[in-house]
Each structure stands twice: as structure tokens, then as C-alpha cells.
Scaffold this motif. Sequence first.
Motif, PDB file in Angstrom:
ATOM      1  N   ARG A   1       3.406  -1.323   3.850  1.00 56.39           N
ATOM      2  CA  ARG A   1       2.908  -0.025   3.421  1.00 56.39           C
ATOM      3  C   ARG A   1       4.019   1.000   3.510  1.00 56.39           C
ATOM      4  NH1 ARG A   1       0.014   4.550   4.610  1.00 56.39           N
ATOM      5  NH2 ARG A   1      -1.002   3.996   3.374  1.00 56.39           N
TER       6      ARG A   1
ATOM      7  N   LEU B   1       0.865  -1.170   0.000  1.00 51.29           N
ATOM      8  CA  LEU B   1       0.000   0.000   0.000  1.00 51.29           C
ATOM      9  C   LEU B   1       0.906   1.225   0.000  1.00 51.29           C
ATOM     10  CD1 LEU B   1      -2.890   1.178   0.254  1.00 51.29           C
ATOM     11  CD2 LEU B   1      -2.607   1.045   2.736  1.00 51.29           C
TER      12      LEU B   1
ATOM     13  N   GLY C   1      -2.292   4.778  -1.516  1.00 50.48           N
ATOM     14  CA  GLY C   1      -3.688   4.410  -1.308  1.00 50.48           C
ATOM     15  C   GLY C   1      -4.566   4.699  -2.508  1.00 50.48           C
TER      16      GLY C   1
END
Length: 256
Positions: free
Chosen positions: A250, A222, A225
Motif C-alpha cells: 500500500r 492499495l 483506496g
Amino acid sequence: MPRSAEGRLARLGAGLARGAIDILLPPRCLACENPVDRPGLLCLECFPRFRFITAPLCARCGVPFAHPGEAGPEGLCEACRARPPLFRRARAVWRYDAASRDVILPLKHADRTELAPALGRLMATAGRELLDGADLLVPVPLHYWRLVARRYNQAVLLARAVGRIACVPVVPDLLRRVRATPSLGALGAAERAAVLAGTIAVASRHRGRLAGARVVLVDDVLTSGATANECARVLLADGAATVDVLAAARVPLPRA
């Protein structure tokens, strides 16, 4: 034979099978070739390099904070306060850095598909609050030509691994990429969102399946987003009640 006895025999058989495999193929560290006690573990040398995401973090997008004081009202980061994402919550196992890339990139680009089950176990732990009550796991799709070139979608492998542990159904082809996009690596969040607009759709054969469903979207990394947001947009438009996001890693500071 009583069911309890059958269960004990099945577990014994599975244990013997695992033991035989470990003798023939000794388990190795996820990130290097050092031996470990069980498959899917990090060795003592590699473990300190990996930065697991724990509190404090943004309650919405899951980005880790350096200290609790960075959290604004309702525990949100500045980006989520300024422009809340369409997905409800996002969680990930690790920060995306040099260490986590040593595991994720081989899965993604080097046919190391055997890494998916171990990552799935870590993701199931990191995403426990998302998976509790989830109705469907949906992987982020690849465009057809990229799928042909890579031969597999790593997000599908991860979703299936998580689904087996969490006992949540996986629909690997629920979403599809209707238009190819260039590499997004050098783009910021707003640029990514503009490029991705209209590139993802719900497959026609699955229309109606999302009505009232609590969906967990699964991906390997991620970043800003933007991809997750575009997926969430079409899932919600097709009737999903909520969309959460679960990733292996992420990026700590999404690009502004």
C-alpha cells in the motif's frame, strides 16, 4: 492402510517432490537471483530493503504511521476521520516503494506469475485478522481489454494463493469492470473516485451470493483506496455484510 499412515506417505511424497524440484530449480530470492533456503523467501541482502507494515497504523485503512501520535481518535488517520471509506478495514504486507515494486511489477506486467504463491503466503499472514471468519475472497477486476492484453489478472492469482492457505472460497469473476478507465497513476483520491464511479458491477450470475457474506477484497496495490471503495460500494449494495481489503502493498501516504 490406516489414514494416519496414508497421510504420512502423502507428506513424504510431497517432501520428496519438493526436494527434486529444488535440485533441478534451486529456489531464488523473490527480488533477485540470490539463492535462498526455500521458495518465496527474500535473501539477506534484499530483506532489509523491504518495509513491512506493522503497528502503528490506521485501524481503518491500514496506512502506516510514522509514530503512534499520528493516530487520531479511535486510531484513525486524518483521511478516514474526514471521509470514512466504505470498506471496514484494509491491510497490506509492505509499503509500496522501490523494493516492493521489484516484486509486484514483475508479477503484474512481466508474466512472473510464479511470484503469486509467495506473495499469497505473506498476505495471508498480514491479513490474518481479516481472513478469520471471511466467507468469500473477491479479486479486484480488470476490464476485458486490459485482461486480454495482460492475459491474466494478478489480483485473481493472489486471491487464489491466499484462499488456498486460509481455506476461504475465491470467486474470481464476482466483480466485473463495465467501463474501461485511463491510467489513474497521476490522479489524486478525489479524481480517482470520480473516474471510477459506476465502473464496477456484480456479475449477474453471482447476484444473491453476497447476502450476508463477509467479503475480503484482494488486490496487488492499495493506493488512495478509491478502487477498493467503489468495489465495496457495489458489494455492500448487493447484500454483503462487510467488506475488508487485503493487498500485497500500500502507498504510505494516500494522495489528498
